[in-house]
Design a protein around this motif. Structure first.
Motif, PDB file in Angstrom:
ATOM      1  N   THR A 213      53.555  11.826 -42.877  1.00  0.00           N
ATOM      2  CA  THR A 213      54.442  11.396 -43.951  1.00  0.00           C
ATOM      3  C   THR A 213      54.127  12.064 -45.276  1.00  0.00           C
ATOM      4  O   THR A 213      55.008  12.187 -46.117  1.00  0.00           O
ATOM      5  CB  THR A 213      54.357   9.874 -44.116  1.00  0.00           C
ATOM      6  N   TRP A 214      52.882  12.506 -45.481  1.00  0.00           N
ATOM      7  CA  TRP A 214      52.536  13.116 -46.756  1.00  0.00           C
ATOM      8  C   TRP A 214      52.913  14.586 -46.807  1.00  0.00           C
ATOM      9  O   TRP A 214      52.836  15.213 -47.852  1.00  0.00           O
ATOM     10  CB  TRP A 214      51.040  12.946 -47.048  1.00  0.00           C
ATOM     11  N   ILE A 215      53.307  15.146 -45.666  1.00  0.00           N
ATOM     12  CA  ILE A 215      53.679  16.557 -45.620  1.00  0.00           C
ATOM     13  C   ILE A 215      55.171  16.680 -45.884  1.00  0.00           C
ATOM     14  O   ILE A 215      55.979  15.991 -45.272  1.00  0.00           O
ATOM     15  CB  ILE A 215      53.334  17.168 -44.251  1.00  0.00           C
ATOM     16  N   SER A 216      55.526  17.564 -46.806  1.00  0.00           N
ATOM     17  CA  SER A 216      56.932  17.730 -47.158  1.00  0.00           C
ATOM     18  C   SER A 216      57.738  18.210 -45.958  1.00  0.00           C
ATOM     19  O   SER A 216      57.366  19.174 -45.290  1.00  0.00           O
ATOM     20  CB  SER A 216      57.060  18.729 -48.315  1.00  0.00           C
TER      21      SER A 216
ATOM     22  N   ALA B 164      61.859  21.267 -48.527  1.00  0.00           N
ATOM     23  CA  ALA B 164      61.482  19.928 -48.970  1.00  0.00           C
ATOM     24  C   ALA B 164      60.730  19.972 -50.289  1.00  0.00           C
ATOM     25  O   ALA B 164      60.946  19.136 -51.168  1.00  0.00           O
ATOM     26  CB  ALA B 164      60.626  19.246 -47.903  1.00  0.00           C
ATOM     27  N   VAL B 165      59.858  20.953 -50.441  1.00  0.00           N
ATOM     28  CA  VAL B 165      59.133  21.117 -51.709  1.00  0.00           C
ATOM     29  C   VAL B 165      60.120  21.342 -52.849  1.00  0.00           C
ATOM     30  O   VAL B 165      60.000  20.751 -53.925  1.00  0.00           O
ATOM     31  CB  VAL B 165      58.129  22.278 -51.621  1.00  0.00           C
ATOM     32  N   LEU B 166      61.115  22.184 -52.621  1.00  0.00           N
ATOM     33  CA  LEU B 166      62.122  22.446 -53.661  1.00  0.00           C
ATOM     34  C   LEU B 166      62.902  21.181 -53.979  1.00  0.00           C
ATOM     35  O   LEU B 166      63.121  20.855 -55.151  1.00  0.00           O
ATOM     36  CB  LEU B 166      63.080  23.544 -53.205  1.00  0.00           C
ATOM     37  N   ALA B 167      63.334  20.460 -52.946  1.00  0.00           N
ATOM     38  CA  ALA B 167      64.130  19.244 -53.163  1.00  0.00           C
ATOM     39  C   ALA B 167      63.350  18.198 -53.943  1.00  0.00           C
ATOM     40  O   ALA B 167      63.907  17.500 -54.798  1.00  0.00           O
ATOM     41  CB  ALA B 167      64.576  18.669 -51.816  1.00  0.00           C
ATOM     42  N   GLU B 168      62.060  18.101 -53.673  1.00  0.00           N
ATOM     43  CA  GLU B 168      61.236  17.089 -54.338  1.00  0.00           C
ATOM     44  C   GLU B 168      60.938  17.447 -55.788  1.00  0.00           C
ATOM     45  O   GLU B 168      60.804  16.558 -56.630  1.00  0.00           O
ATOM     46  CB  GLU B 168      59.922  16.923 -53.577  1.00  0.00           C
ATOM     47  N   ARG B 169      60.856  18.742 -56.080  1.00  0.00           N
ATOM     48  CA  ARG B 169      60.413  19.144 -57.407  1.00  0.00           C
ATOM     49  C   ARG B 169      61.531  19.482 -58.372  1.00  0.00           C
ATOM     50  O   ARG B 169      61.385  19.277 -59.576  1.00  0.00           O
ATOM     51  CB  ARG B 169      59.434  20.316 -57.291  1.00  0.00           C
ATOM     52  N   VAL B 170      62.645  19.975 -57.888  1.00  0.00           N
ATOM     53  CA  VAL B 170      63.738  20.324 -58.797  1.00  0.00           C
ATOM     54  C   VAL B 170      64.241  19.094 -59.527  1.00  0.00           C
ATOM     55  O   VAL B 170      64.583  19.155 -60.709  1.00  0.00           O
ATOM     56  CB  VAL B 170      64.870  21.025 -58.029  1.00  0.00           C
ATOM     57  N   GLY B 171      64.281  17.962 -58.857  1.00  0.00           N
ATOM     58  CA  GLY B 171      64.754  16.739 -59.497  1.00  0.00           C
ATOM     59  C   GLY B 171      63.643  15.798 -59.895  1.00  0.00           C
ATOM     60  O   GLY B 171      63.893  14.623 -60.163  1.00  0.00           O
ATOM     61  N   ALA B 172      62.415  16.294 -59.976  1.00  0.00           N
ATOM     62  CA  ALA B 172      61.278  15.424 -60.253  1.00  0.00           C
ATOM     63  C   ALA B 172      61.224  15.025 -61.720  1.00  0.00           C
ATOM     64  O   ALA B 172      61.794  15.690 -62.592  1.00  0.00           O
ATOM     65  CB  ALA B 172      59.974  16.126 -59.870  1.00  0.00           C
ATOM     66  N   ASP B 173      60.517  13.953 -61.968  1.00  0.00           N
ATOM     67  CA  ASP B 173      60.267  13.507 -63.340  1.00  0.00           C
ATOM     68  C   ASP B 173      59.484  14.602 -64.071  1.00  0.00           C
ATOM     69  O   ASP B 173      58.410  15.001 -63.621  1.00  0.00           O
ATOM     70  CB  ASP B 173      59.444  12.220 -63.312  1.00  0.00           C
TER      71      ASP B 173
ATOM     72  N   LEU C  28      50.910  26.095 -40.314  1.00  0.00           N
ATOM     73  CA  LEU C  28      52.017  26.163 -41.266  1.00  0.00           C
ATOM     74  C   LEU C  28      51.561  26.760 -42.585  1.00  0.00           C
ATOM     75  O   LEU C  28      52.208  27.664 -43.120  1.00  0.00           O
ATOM     76  CB  LEU C  28      52.595  24.766 -41.485  1.00  0.00           C
ATOM     77  N   PHE C  29      50.456  26.243 -43.132  1.00  0.00           N
ATOM     78  CA  PHE C  29      49.987  26.745 -44.418  1.00  0.00           C
ATOM     79  C   PHE C  29      49.523  28.198 -44.305  1.00  0.00           C
ATOM     80  O   PHE C  29      49.730  28.997 -45.224  1.00  0.00           O
ATOM     81  CB  PHE C  29      48.866  25.852 -44.952  1.00  0.00           C
TER      82      PHE C  29
END
Length: 223
Positions: free
Chosen positions: A3-6, A95-104, A196-197
């Motif tokens: 769950t913690w992996i984007s 997922a990283v992009l989706a989480e950060r583009v709209g982040a606080d 993956l990394f």
């Protein structure tokens, strides 16, 4: 994925399915798509169809899809065109992009281009971190500079020109190193996707250039 992996594919919504069904099978003939939607492999095959990409770009209905669906389709198709075929890499990056583009913007680990935008910020934190915390910070560092170099290269270039800061390639190399260190970290959580990394570290130069084109041609992120 843990769950913690984007991951974008784990966060698709019913609105995403409704959009996909309307694109691929409009009208009342789309009920059979539910079975495919619930099959991860079948779903990914559907999302690889060019009709889905064109729908996300051109259809007014795309305004209703989730950020994870939107970025997955853009990233996956753009990566395929660039020869990056690993679906896990596209899933993670989108997922990283989706989480950060709209982040606080006040979230220093996610807000971009605000937040932590200097390598020295992360180096100072990483130097005092140990164990699993160090691993999570390595991933966070890679993610931050993946987004900055991929979607906001102009921000880094202007800072380079005005203040003599390093160029985009410097931050790209830092992100590669952070992902590689995360892959090789002996204290990774159980079942962490080392491969993956490692793969992301290898393809990041091409991925970054591809994201530059996505930012320039497909999405509007402001100045």
């Amino acid at each position: 994925m843990e769950t913690w992996i984007s991951s974008s594919c784990d966060r698709f919504t019913r609105s995403d399915f409704a959009f996909l069904a309307e694109i691929l099978s409009p009208g009342d003939q789309n009920r059979h798509l539910w079975t495919l939607w619930e099959d991860p492999e079948a779903m990914r095959e559907m999302l690889d169809l060019k009709e889905v990409f064109r729908g996300v770009i051109d259809s007014p209905g795309a305004v209703c899809v989730s950020p994870h669906f939107y970025f997955y389709v853009l990233v996956r198709h753009s990566f395929l065109q660039a020869g990056i075929e690993d679906v896990a890499v596209a899933d993670f990056v989108s997922a990283v992009l989706a989480e950060r583009v709209g982040a606080d913007p006040d979230d220093v680990l996610k807000g971009v281009p605000s937040g932590l935008t200097h390598v020295t910020d992360f180096v100072s934190i990483l130097e005092s971190a140990h164990g699993r915390l160090r691993f999570h910070l390595q991933v966070a560092a890679g993610n931050q500079f993946l987004v900055l170099t991929g979607l906001f290269p102009g921000f880094l270039q202007r800072r380079c020109e005005r203040r003599g800061a390093p160029g985009v390639e410097f931050y790209e190399n830092f992100a590669r190193k952070a992902y590689r260190q995360a892959a090789d970290n002996p204290n990774v959580p159980r079942n962490a996707p080392r491969q993956l990394f490692g793969n992301l570290s290898e393809v990041l130069p091409q991925a970054r250039l591809t994201l530059n084109r996505v930012a320039e041609e497909l999405v509007f992120l402001g100045d």
